[in-house]
Design a protein around this motif. Sequence first.
Motif, short mmCIF file in Angstrom:
data_model
loop_
_atom_site.label_atom_id
_atom_site.label_comp_id
_atom_site.label_asym_id
_atom_site.label_seq_id
_atom_site.Cartn_x
_atom_site.Cartn_y
_atom_site.Cartn_z
N LEU A 61 39.68 49.48 42.66
CA LEU A 61 40.15 48.09 42.60
C LEU A 61 40.49 47.57 44.00
CD1 LEU A 61 42.60 48.24 39.57
CD2 LEU A 61 40.36 47.17 39.62
N LEU A 62 40.16 46.31 44.23
CA LEU A 62 40.54 45.64 45.47
C LEU A 62 41.76 44.75 45.28
CD1 LEU A 62 37.02 44.69 46.86
CD2 LEU A 62 38.49 46.59 47.56
N HIS A 63 42.17 44.57 44.02
CA HIS A 63 43.32 43.72 43.69
C HIS A 63 44.18 44.43 42.66
CE1 HIS A 63 41.25 40.39 45.67
NE2 HIS A 63 40.17 40.80 45.04
N ARG A 64 45.43 44.06 42.59
CA ARG A 64 46.33 44.60 41.58
C ARG A 64 45.92 44.08 40.21
NH1 ARG A 64 48.78 48.88 42.90
NH2 ARG A 64 50.12 48.49 41.13
N PRO A 65 46.06 44.88 39.16
CA PRO A 65 45.64 44.46 37.82
C PRO A 65 46.40 43.23 37.30
CG PRO A 65 46.81 46.55 37.74
CD PRO A 65 46.59 46.23 39.18
N GLU A 66 47.59 42.99 37.81
CA GLU A 66 48.37 41.83 37.39
C GLU A 66 47.76 40.53 37.90
OE1 GLU A 66 49.72 44.32 39.37
OE2 GLU A 66 50.65 45.48 37.75
N THR A 67 46.90 40.62 38.90
CA THR A 67 46.31 39.42 39.49
C THR A 67 44.87 39.17 39.06
OG1 THR A 67 45.50 40.54 41.48
CG2 THR A 67 47.79 39.73 41.53
N ILE A 68 44.30 40.08 38.30
CA ILE A 68 42.91 39.91 37.84
C ILE A 68 42.93 39.35 36.43
CG2 ILE A 68 40.69 41.01 37.40
CD1 ILE A 68 41.57 43.26 39.34
N THR A 69 42.56 38.08 36.30
CA THR A 69 42.53 37.46 34.98
C THR A 69 41.15 37.65 34.35
OG1 THR A 69 41.94 35.33 35.95
CG2 THR A 69 44.29 35.73 35.52
N LEU A 70 41.13 37.64 33.03
CA LEU A 70 39.88 37.91 32.32
C LEU A 70 38.85 36.79 32.48
CD1 LEU A 70 40.98 39.74 29.07
CD2 LEU A 70 40.41 40.66 31.33
N ASP A 71 39.26 35.57 32.78
CA ASP A 71 38.27 34.53 33.04
C ASP A 71 37.52 34.84 34.34
OD1 ASP A 71 40.72 33.83 34.45
OD2 ASP A 71 39.86 31.86 34.83
N THR A 72 38.21 35.44 35.31
CA THR A 72 37.56 35.86 36.55
C THR A 72 36.55 36.95 36.26
OG1 THR A 72 39.58 35.33 37.77
CG2 THR A 72 37.99 36.77 38.87
N VAL A 73 36.92 37.88 35.40
CA VAL A 73 36.00 38.96 35.01
C VAL A 73 34.79 38.37 34.30
CG1 VAL A 73 35.76 41.08 33.66
CG2 VAL A 73 37.91 40.60 34.85
N LEU A 74 35.03 37.44 33.40
CA LEU A 74 33.94 36.80 32.65
C LEU A 74 32.95 36.13 33.60
CD1 LEU A 74 32.96 36.12 29.73
CD2 LEU A 74 34.16 33.95 30.01
N ARG A 75 33.46 35.39 34.58
CA ARG A 75 32.58 34.74 35.56
C ARG A 75 31.84 35.77 36.41
NH1 ARG A 75 37.02 31.52 36.17
NH2 ARG A 75 37.52 32.44 38.19
#
Length: 156
Positions: free
Chosen positions: A70-84
Amino acid sequence: MSDSQRFPVAAHALAYLAHKGAYSPAEAAPSAVLAASVPTNPVVVRRVTALLAKAGLIGTRPGASGGAWLLHRPETITLDTVLRAVHGCAHLGSPPAGAKGCPVSTHIPRQVAKALTAADLAAGEALSKVTIADLLAADPPSLAGFAPHPSCPVAA
C-alpha cells in the motif's frame, strides 16, 4: 477476467495488504499469496494490481521477490477510488445503437445511456463513504444497516 470481478478482487487485495501491514517493498505480498486469499488465479491478481499501481494506490515490484504494498493508509482509500482505478466494475453495459426506422430505437439508446450515468454516479456516491479500513472492521458505521447482497456468497 470479467469486469464484474475486478472491483471485488481489488478491494480484497487492498484489504489484505492493509491487514498484513504491507506498507513498503520489504513487506510486499506476492501475487500468489494475494490470489490464495481471494481465491483466484495469480494472473488475475497481477492484472488488478497493475491497475491499482497505475492509479497510485499501491506499489509493485515484479519478479520472484516481487509483490505489492500500500502507498496510502487504508482509512484514506475510499471504494469509489478503487472502482475508478479498475475502470468501473459497476459497469452495467452500454445501450445498443438501435434499429434504423424503429420509433423506439430513436430514444432508447440515449435514455438508457442517461440511466447508466445515473447508476454510475449513485454507485460512486455510495462507495465514497466506505474505506478499505471499513472492510476490515467488524461493523463499521459506513455499512451499518446493510445486509450482504443476495448474489454474494457469505461465510456463515
